[in-house]
Design a protein around this motif. Structure first.
Motif, PDB file in Angstrom:
ATOM      1  N   ILE A  65      -7.076  13.446  50.122  1.00 36.72           N
ATOM      2  CA  ILE A  65      -6.983  14.554  49.188  1.00 36.72           C
ATOM      3  C   ILE A  65      -7.984  15.604  49.604  1.00 36.72           C
ATOM      4  O   ILE A  65      -9.173  15.330  49.719  1.00 36.72           O
ATOM      5  CB  ILE A  65      -7.258  14.088  47.753  1.00 36.72           C
ATOM      6  CG1 ILE A  65      -6.190  13.086  47.348  1.00 36.72           C
ATOM      7  CG2 ILE A  65      -7.311  15.264  46.803  1.00 36.72           C
ATOM      8  CD1 ILE A  65      -6.447  12.455  46.026  1.00 36.72           C
ATOM      9  N   LEU A  92     -10.457  18.333  49.198  1.00 31.64           N
ATOM     10  CA  LEU A  92     -11.294  18.816  48.111  1.00 31.64           C
ATOM     11  C   LEU A  92     -11.848  20.197  48.424  1.00 31.64           C
ATOM     12  O   LEU A  92     -12.662  20.719  47.698  1.00 31.64           O
ATOM     13  CB  LEU A  92     -12.429  17.826  47.840  1.00 31.64           C
ATOM     14  CG  LEU A  92     -11.949  16.459  47.403  1.00 31.64           C
ATOM     15  CD1 LEU A  92     -13.126  15.517  47.221  1.00 31.64           C
ATOM     16  CD2 LEU A  92     -11.142  16.540  46.127  1.00 31.64           C
ATOM     17  N   GLY A 124      -9.512  20.219  44.955  1.00 26.48           N
ATOM     18  CA  GLY A 124     -10.836  20.055  44.373  1.00 26.48           C
ATOM     19  C   GLY A 124     -10.908  20.629  42.975  1.00 26.48           C
ATOM     20  O   GLY A 124     -11.540  20.060  42.089  1.00 26.48           O
ATOM     21  N   LEU A 139      -9.227  18.159  40.579  1.00 27.16           N
ATOM     22  CA  LEU A 139     -10.137  17.064  40.244  1.00 27.16           C
ATOM     23  C   LEU A 139     -11.235  17.534  39.303  1.00 27.16           C
ATOM     24  O   LEU A 139     -11.597  16.841  38.364  1.00 27.16           O
ATOM     25  CB  LEU A 139     -10.771  16.487  41.508  1.00 27.16           C
ATOM     26  CG  LEU A 139      -9.913  15.557  42.342  1.00 27.16           C
ATOM     27  CD1 LEU A 139     -10.639  15.193  43.621  1.00 27.16           C
ATOM     28  CD2 LEU A 139      -9.556  14.323  41.569  1.00 27.16           C
ATOM     29  N   GLU A 199     -15.967   9.779  42.284  1.00 25.83           N
ATOM     30  CA  GLU A 199     -15.419   8.955  43.369  1.00 25.83           C
ATOM     31  C   GLU A 199     -14.363   7.994  42.826  1.00 25.83           C
ATOM     32  O   GLU A 199     -13.316   7.796  43.447  1.00 25.83           O
ATOM     33  CB  GLU A 199     -16.523   8.173  44.074  1.00 25.83           C
ATOM     34  CG  GLU A 199     -16.039   7.382  45.273  1.00 25.83           C
ATOM     35  CD  GLU A 199     -15.290   8.226  46.294  1.00 25.83           C
ATOM     36  OE1 GLU A 199     -14.292   7.720  46.847  1.00 25.83           O
ATOM     37  OE2 GLU A 199     -15.658   9.384  46.548  1.00 25.83           O
ATOM     38  N   ARG A 225     -11.267  10.004  42.277  1.00 22.80           N
ATOM     39  CA  ARG A 225     -10.576  10.285  43.552  1.00 22.80           C
ATOM     40  C   ARG A 225      -9.740   9.090  43.999  1.00 22.80           C
ATOM     41  O   ARG A 225      -8.601   9.246  44.429  1.00 22.80           O
ATOM     42  CB  ARG A 225     -11.582  10.651  44.634  1.00 22.80           C
ATOM     43  CG  ARG A 225     -12.152  12.020  44.520  1.00 22.80           C
ATOM     44  CD  ARG A 225     -13.050  12.341  45.711  1.00 22.80           C
ATOM     45  NE  ARG A 225     -13.770  13.552  45.462  1.00 22.80           N
ATOM     46  CZ  ARG A 225     -15.038  13.613  45.047  1.00 22.80           C
ATOM     47  NH1 ARG A 225     -15.728  12.510  44.867  1.00 22.80           N
ATOM     48  NH2 ARG A 225     -15.617  14.761  44.836  1.00 22.80           N
ATOM     49  N   ARG A 226     -10.327   7.893  43.933  1.00 19.13           N
ATOM     50  CA  ARG A 226      -9.583   6.680  44.328  1.00 19.13           C
ATOM     51  C   ARG A 226      -8.357   6.491  43.449  1.00 19.13           C
ATOM     52  O   ARG A 226      -7.268   6.210  43.934  1.00 19.13           O
ATOM     53  CB  ARG A 226     -10.486   5.447  44.229  1.00 19.13           C
ATOM     54  CG  ARG A 226     -11.422   5.240  45.376  1.00 19.13           C
ATOM     55  CD  ARG A 226     -12.025   3.842  45.354  1.00 19.13           C
ATOM     56  NE  ARG A 226     -12.461   3.387  44.046  1.00 19.13           N
ATOM     57  CZ  ARG A 226     -13.673   3.592  43.525  1.00 19.13           C
ATOM     58  NH1 ARG A 226     -14.582   4.240  44.225  1.00 19.13           N
ATOM     59  NH2 ARG A 226     -13.973   3.141  42.328  1.00 19.13           N
ATOM     60  N   ARG A 286      -5.626   9.055  44.302  1.00 23.57           N
ATOM     61  CA  ARG A 286      -4.867   8.698  45.507  1.00 23.57           C
ATOM     62  C   ARG A 286      -3.821   7.641  45.189  1.00 23.57           C
ATOM     63  O   ARG A 286      -2.665   7.748  45.595  1.00 23.57           O
ATOM     64  CB  ARG A 286      -5.803   8.193  46.609  1.00 23.57           C
ATOM     65  CG  ARG A 286      -6.513   9.292  47.362  1.00 23.57           C
ATOM     66  CD  ARG A 286      -7.200   8.751  48.594  1.00 23.57           C
ATOM     67  NE  ARG A 286      -8.338   7.905  48.279  1.00 23.57           N
ATOM     68  CZ  ARG A 286      -9.582   8.328  48.133  1.00 23.57           C
ATOM     69  NH1 ARG A 286      -9.861   9.590  48.252  1.00 23.57           N
ATOM     70  NH2 ARG A 286     -10.557   7.484  47.855  1.00 23.57           N
TER      71      ARG A 286
END
Length: 98
Positions: free
Chosen positions: A4, A6, A11, A14, A33, A36-37, A40
């Motif tokens: 992804i 950022l 970004g 997120l 973090e 983000r995981r 995905r």
């Protein structure tokens, strides 16, 4: 699509999802973090192939909705609706991790 970006609009997406965390905690790098995981995973498991493709073009590659519509031979409104539905599906999947 596994990575992804950022640096571009991804970004910002997120950041919008984690906005409340930034206001309440000065150091939320672990939370971001984890987000983000989960993002995905959600992109691969929850979205349709068309939604994944449009999110990649819009957020990862930085194309406008008009450019995506021209590239995929669709109406701009179709692109807008598809992106909105993709964001809603991602939020529904991620809302418990925020």
């Amino acid at each position: 699509m596994n990575q992804i970006s950022l640096d571009a609009k991804g970004g910002q997406f997120l950041a919008d999802l984690a906005n409340w965390q930034r206001e309440s905690a000065p150091d939320n790098s672990a939370d971001l973090e984890r987000l983000r995981r989960n993002l995905r995973f959600a992109r691969q498991q929850v979205l349709t192939k068309r939604q994944q493709q449009m999110l990649e073009l819009y957020y990862d590659q930085g194309l406008t909705m008009g450019q995506i519509a021209a590239k995929l031979h669709l109406n701009r409104s179709t692109v807008c609706r598809t992106l909105q539905r993709a964001r809603e599906r991602l939020y529904a999947c991620l809302r418990y991790t925020l």
